[in-house]
Motif scaffolding. Sequence first.
Motif, PDB file in Angstrom:
ATOM      1  N   ARG B  70       3.476  13.632   4.916  1.00 35.71           N
ATOM      2  CA  ARG B  70       2.227  12.912   5.176  1.00 35.71           C
ATOM      3  C   ARG B  70       1.910  12.980   6.652  1.00 35.71           C
ATOM      4  O   ARG B  70       2.776  13.289   7.461  1.00 35.71           O
ATOM      5  CB  ARG B  70       2.376  11.462   4.711  1.00 35.71           C
ATOM      6  N   ARG B 163      -2.433   9.760   5.040  1.00 35.87           N
ATOM      7  CA  ARG B 163      -1.820   8.464   4.723  1.00 35.87           C
ATOM      8  C   ARG B 163      -2.845   7.608   3.991  1.00 35.87           C
ATOM      9  O   ARG B 163      -3.817   7.171   4.572  1.00 35.87           O
ATOM     10  CB  ARG B 163      -1.382   7.766   6.010  1.00 35.87           C
ATOM     11  N   SER B 164      -2.658   7.469   2.735  1.00 37.32           N
ATOM     12  CA  SER B 164      -3.573   6.658   1.925  1.00 37.32           C
ATOM     13  C   SER B 164      -2.756   6.084   0.779  1.00 37.32           C
ATOM     14  O   SER B 164      -1.645   6.525   0.519  1.00 37.32           O
ATOM     15  CB  SER B 164      -4.712   7.528   1.395  1.00 37.32           C
ATOM     16  N   GLY B 250      -1.937   3.320   6.762  1.00 33.90           N
ATOM     17  CA  GLY B 250      -2.572   4.061   5.672  1.00 33.90           C
ATOM     18  C   GLY B 250      -2.338   3.454   4.307  1.00 33.90           C
ATOM     19  O   GLY B 250      -2.893   3.922   3.320  1.00 33.90           O
ATOM     20  N   GLU B 251      -1.512   2.422   4.240  1.00 37.48           N
ATOM     21  CA  GLU B 251      -1.224   1.786   2.948  1.00 37.48           C
ATOM     22  C   GLU B 251      -1.307   0.270   3.078  1.00 37.48           C
ATOM     23  O   GLU B 251      -0.488  -0.456   2.520  1.00 37.48           O
ATOM     24  CB  GLU B 251       0.156   2.208   2.449  1.00 37.48           C
ATOM     25  N   ASP B 255      -6.509  -0.856   2.684  1.00 40.83           N
ATOM     26  CA  ASP B 255      -6.583   0.522   2.183  1.00 40.83           C
ATOM     27  C   ASP B 255      -6.615   0.546   0.655  1.00 40.83           C
ATOM     28  O   ASP B 255      -7.362   1.309   0.054  1.00 40.83           O
ATOM     29  CB  ASP B 255      -5.405   1.344   2.702  1.00 40.83           C
ATOM     30  N   TYR B 256      -5.776  -0.298   0.048  1.00 44.62           N
ATOM     31  CA  TYR B 256      -5.756  -0.352  -1.420  1.00 44.62           C
ATOM     32  C   TYR B 256      -7.066  -0.925  -1.955  1.00 44.62           C
ATOM     33  O   TYR B 256      -7.630  -0.415  -2.926  1.00 44.62           O
ATOM     34  CB  TYR B 256      -4.571  -1.199  -1.899  1.00 44.62           C
ATOM     35  N   ARG B 258      -9.911  -0.884  -0.483  1.00 49.35           N
ATOM     36  CA  ARG B 258     -10.971   0.099  -0.212  1.00 49.35           C
ATOM     37  C   ARG B 258     -11.030   1.143  -1.338  1.00 49.35           C
ATOM     38  O   ARG B 258     -12.103   1.487  -1.823  1.00 49.35           O
ATOM     39  CB  ARG B 258     -10.658   0.785   1.120  1.00 49.35           C
ATOM     40  N   GLU B 259      -9.826   1.622  -1.745  1.00 51.60           N
ATOM     41  CA  GLU B 259      -9.769   2.626  -2.810  1.00 51.60           C
ATOM     42  C   GLU B 259     -10.418   2.091  -4.076  1.00 51.60           C
ATOM     43  O   GLU B 259     -11.191   2.783  -4.739  1.00 51.60           O
ATOM     44  CB  GLU B 259      -8.311   2.998  -3.104  1.00 51.60           C
ATOM     45  N   LEU B 306     -15.258   3.914   3.959  1.00 52.74           N
ATOM     46  CA  LEU B 306     -14.264   4.821   4.549  1.00 52.74           C
ATOM     47  C   LEU B 306     -13.948   4.445   5.991  1.00 52.74           C
ATOM     48  O   LEU B 306     -12.835   4.639   6.468  1.00 52.74           O
ATOM     49  CB  LEU B 306     -14.767   6.266   4.485  1.00 52.74           C
TER      50      LEU B 306
END
Lengths: 185, 495
Positions: B70, B163-164, B250-251, B255-256, B258-259, B306
């Motif tokens: 990553r 990193r997501s 990134g986690e 981030d979660y 947002r996804e 984003l």
Amino acid sequence: MTTVGIPETPRLESTLLTAETKREYLPELLAYLLLILAFGMTGGVVGGLAGLVTALVWYKVGNPFAFAVGHLLLIVIFPHGIALSTFVLVELAFLAVLIGPLVRARFRVLPILNSILCTLLLLGLSWFIIHRYSLWLATVLCTGIISLCLYTIHRHGLITLGLVSVESDDKRVETTETATQSTHE
Amino acid sequence: MRLTHRLWMICVLAVGLAVLALIFARPVLLAGAVMISVWILTRQYLFVRELSKVVDSLSVSQTPSLTNLRTEDSSIVTFRATLEEPSPLQLHLEAGIPPAASITQLLELAIGPGTTEQTQTASAEWAVAGTHQFREPQLTASDGLFEETVSMGTTPAVTVEPRSPRNMHVGVGGTRVPLVQGEHETGRTGSGLEPAELREYVPGDTAEKIDWKATARLATPHVRTYETETDRPTVLVLDQRSHLAMGPAGETKLDYLREAAMSIAASTRQLGDPLGQLTIGDEGITSRIRPTSGSGTYTTIRRQLLELEPTLSPTNAQTGQTQYGPQAATPKESSDTQRDVHRQHSHSRTNPTNALEKLGTDNSRFTDQLKPFYENQTVYSTRIRNDPFSSAVESILNDRWGNALTVLCTDDSNPTELKTIVRLLRANGNTVLVLLAPTILFESGALVDAESAYDTYLSFETLRRNIDQLDGVSAFEIGPGDRLTSVLTAGGADK
């Protein structure tokens, strides 16, 4: 242009032909002894001294300079021109000097044969043209032949190493032909 | 094939002799030039032969220790060259590291005469996501007179992922459930395109509703009705306060969330429903887009999602730290937004305190009925004024879209506030979808004590269920599936 990792030694020679021990220089020493004898036989004491100087030049800076100095000294020894037999004898000694280091090469047979053949061919051709035509023509012809040989080996190397493909060259030729045809149409 | 400066010197010497031969008309000098030329030819031939042999017998490899990693990860790259037998040529090798990798030191090998193997390692950091192919290593060989560069060796590829969130879990009580919705039916008939039913004419139906073909076919007047088509506005309410930054780079919780928000936005776009967005930072609203169904809106919302970053808490901001994140509102924007909220609030909603004052001490039945309602509202109002998140959420209640879906993306760090906000949203008649990021799944070292982690998760699950039980509210947990499995496994093992 820099040379990768090659120590700058005063004597100019390819690393492929560099001797690791003094004993390995024996063929060259013998060849230069022959050269001194040839110079001495044809030019007397002065000739012998010239041969010695040529050998010293080889010892200090290498064969190509020795060839240059040796041939320049021949003019000094023979200021009014050199007889053919003398010339042949001296050039044979130079040929021995040329072949001397090649004895150490890993692939020695072909280079030795090539050296003998090329030298005899070029010198013979030069002599012939000089006597029949002119020195100018001989010089131009020799330069042309040598350049062609150098380029041929260069291209052979590129193809052997896969740096150019024969196919791409063929395509280039085809493209040129097509372009020529379309121009005519 | 290139000539070294030493060989150029020899060439000049040969040409010089030939020129002198012409100038002085001495053929002997031409013989000297011929001798030197043959000397060069022989060396050139030997170099080509030797190099061909070296290329055939040399094996070059560049091996990264990891091929899947990553962004910002490092891997060790081993550069190795092995010759079957020593060569008198000087060999220099340069690794073909991709431009995306930054290495600690140049990967170069020098194989001199007598050496058959060389190895070098270096640490490479991969900053750019994508598949990066190594270039062929460059071999430069020289004998002191000629030089040649040849490309050879292995060309491995390294895949670098950004990193997501990985292994994203959306579900209830550890069970996965699908998040995106299908088409929503109204259950009502009216004007539209989808035929619903063909029924007999009844008095009251207008003449234009009569299906004349059906009437002619069935001999009695018939009316065709259609499924009413509606749009369901969806409003994404995203919490971007500082505590949403919890988790590895990134986690994070944000981030979660947002996804998940992006997948809902994509689903909404597919259905052609209007989409709006409200992002709330530590100081209040940071961006607000009212629900519209234009393609530009979707693009804007997607871009904003984003770019969304957690804001700084006011305490951090006061200590001189600047607020980060593209969506972080500037003081002017923030005050403007709050003023806008306040104006809307004062114009469209009755102030409960003022209403109570107007009711006064009148003991009429009307006053007795209304007083408890306004007293309850006052408590809410006071709490909302003190909390920028609540007041920001309240601002969207004034926009009445009818049957709207409000998607609230936040965490469980303040259960009381969360419940209040959900009740507020629900009070306006909206359907509410709550996506909660459990703090226990993002805390570093939280899973060391498995029993304690499981207990914390149970507390979260209780909160989620309490919210889910509210009418018109659905609550889901969202977070890394592998960590949730670890927590649940630990809980199962304890029992």
